[in-house]
Write a protein that holds these residues in place. Structure first.
Motif, PDB file in Angstrom:
ATOM      1  N   ASN A 274      -9.990  -4.968   1.947  1.00  0.00           N
ATOM      2  CA  ASN A 274      -9.625  -4.896   0.534  1.00  0.00           C
ATOM      3  C   ASN A 274      -9.265  -6.276  -0.010  1.00  0.00           C
ATOM      4  OD1 ASN A 274     -10.017  -2.131   0.472  1.00  0.00           O
ATOM      5  ND2 ASN A 274      -7.866  -1.645   0.847  1.00  0.00           N
TER       6      ASN A 274
ATOM      7  N   ARG B 194       0.848  -1.181   0.000  1.00  0.00           N
ATOM      8  CA  ARG B 194       0.000   0.000   0.000  1.00  0.00           C
ATOM      9  C   ARG B 194       0.890   1.239   0.000  1.00  0.00           C
ATOM     10  NH1 ARG B 194      -4.727  -0.352   4.418  1.00  0.00           N
ATOM     11  NH2 ARG B 194      -5.303   1.608   3.372  1.00  0.00           N
TER      12      ARG B 194
ATOM     13  N   TYR C  16       4.200  -1.036   3.360  1.00  0.00           N
ATOM     14  CA  TYR C  16       3.610   0.305   3.303  1.00  0.00           C
ATOM     15  C   TYR C  16       4.663   1.334   2.913  1.00  0.00           C
ATOM     16  CZ  TYR C  16      -0.743  -1.124   5.601  1.00  0.00           C
ATOM     17  OH  TYR C  16      -1.950  -1.705   5.893  1.00  0.00           O
TER      18      TYR C  16
ATOM     19  N   GLU D  70      -3.022   5.698  -2.834  1.00  0.00           N
ATOM     20  CA  GLU D  70      -3.973   6.169  -1.830  1.00  0.00           C
ATOM     21  C   GLU D  70      -3.557   7.532  -1.287  1.00  0.00           C
ATOM     22  OE1 GLU D  70      -5.185   3.272   1.192  1.00  0.00           O
ATOM     23  OE2 GLU D  70      -4.020   1.761   0.118  1.00  0.00           O
TER      24      GLU D  70
ATOM     25  N   GLU E 201      -6.919  -3.066   5.039  1.00  0.00           N
ATOM     26  CA  GLU E 201      -6.110  -4.033   4.309  1.00  0.00           C
ATOM     27  C   GLU E 201      -6.849  -5.368   4.206  1.00  0.00           C
ATOM     28  OE1 GLU E 201      -2.073  -6.383   5.535  1.00  0.00           O
ATOM     29  OE2 GLU E 201      -2.011  -4.209   5.729  1.00  0.00           O
TER      30      GLU E 201
END
Length: 282
Positions: free
Chosen positions: A266, A2, A120, A142, A263
């Motif tokens: 998703n 992410r 991340y 994002e 997370e």
């Protein structure tokens, strides 16, 4: 992985504090996290204990304006926690890159060449909508938006959302606003509750027909106003290292748990879509 840009064109709303402490909380949860400091003020770097911000070590400036790789500039600052630091030289990048063809793609290209794997990426953006912020928006998937519970919090918000929407439509169709968090929250004031309601209603009303933030979550966690959060940067520590029992540490750990829950959600959504596609193909 992410990739999250923490952004607000208004300074003093808890942007850097949220970038650093959310990253630290995720690292404490076992995720491998890299913070990228795109703010020439280098506050995220200082917050994480990087004192060499005088140009003596490779930084985000060299990454964007020369052939230095992310691997060369990246430093480990804790277990599972890394940072690509900034310094004041980065302020010159806006002018140096002004005439560069494809300048908004530089960071995206550097990330594509980076062989290091993370769970991340957290990008602390400058409080402006220039070339540096544009690079961040093109490079990530994002956006997290920290807001202060103040009536001026919504001032300029439409322009920021418009910028994100334009980038999403023209340069990065994966870009989504996925989280909004209230910082410096004082539950004892009527103002905080009223503004919280106003922001909630604003996003609820604005989602119609705007895919880029149709899935945005207004996080339940409120980052309470806390003196320990203000003190921690001067010691070059995250709130967890500086005062692990404080309200600030509790709040950012709670925020990290909400992010981790996204997370999981998703992953379930992706699995469900894959299952449906497989059934249709059969």
């Amino acid at each position: 992985m992410r990739s999250i840009a923490v952004i607000n064109q208004k300074g003093g709303v808890g942007k850097t504090t949220s970038s650093v402490n959310l990253a630290a909380a995720l690292a404490r949860s076992g995720r491998r996290v890299c913070v990228m400091d795109l703010d020439p003020q280098a506050h995220a770097s200082l917050h994480l204990g990087i004192t060499a911000i005088d140009g003596s070590v490779p930084s985000m400036y060299e990454v964007l304006c020369s052939d230095v790789s992310l691997t060369e500039a990246r430093q480990q600052v804790g277990e599972n926690l890394f940072v690509v630091p900034s310094n004041l030289d980065l302020a010159a990048a806006e002018m140096e890159l002004a005439g560069e063809v494809g300048r908004e793609m530089i960071l995206s290209d550097k990330l594509a060449d980076d062989e290091e794997e993370f769970d991340y990426l957290v990008l602390d953006c400058p409080p402006s909508l220039g070339v540096l912020t544009l690079n961040a928006l093109v490079a990530v998937e994002e956006v997290f938006l920290p807001l202060q519970p103040h009536f001026l919090a919504l001032h300029g918000l439409s322009k920021l959302l418009r910028t994100i929407e334009v980038v999403s439509r023209r340069m990065n169709n994966k870009l989504r606003l996925s989280g909004v968090v209230l910082c410096m929250y004082d539950a004892n004031t009527r103002l905080a509750a009223e503004v919280s309601t106003d922001i909630d209603e604003f996003f609820a009303a604005s989602k119609d027909g705007r895919e880029f933030f149709s899935g945005a979550k207004f996080f339940d966690t409120r980052i309470r106003r806390n003196i320990r959060l203000a003190e921690a940067p001067s010691f070059g520590q995250s709130i967890f290292d500086y005062s692990g029992e404080s309200n600030g540490a509790i709040d950012y750990q709670s925020l990290a748990e909400e992010v981790l829950a996204q997370e999981v959600a998703n992953a379930r959504k992706t699995s469900s879509v894959s299952t449906q596609n497989a059934r249709m193909a059969a």
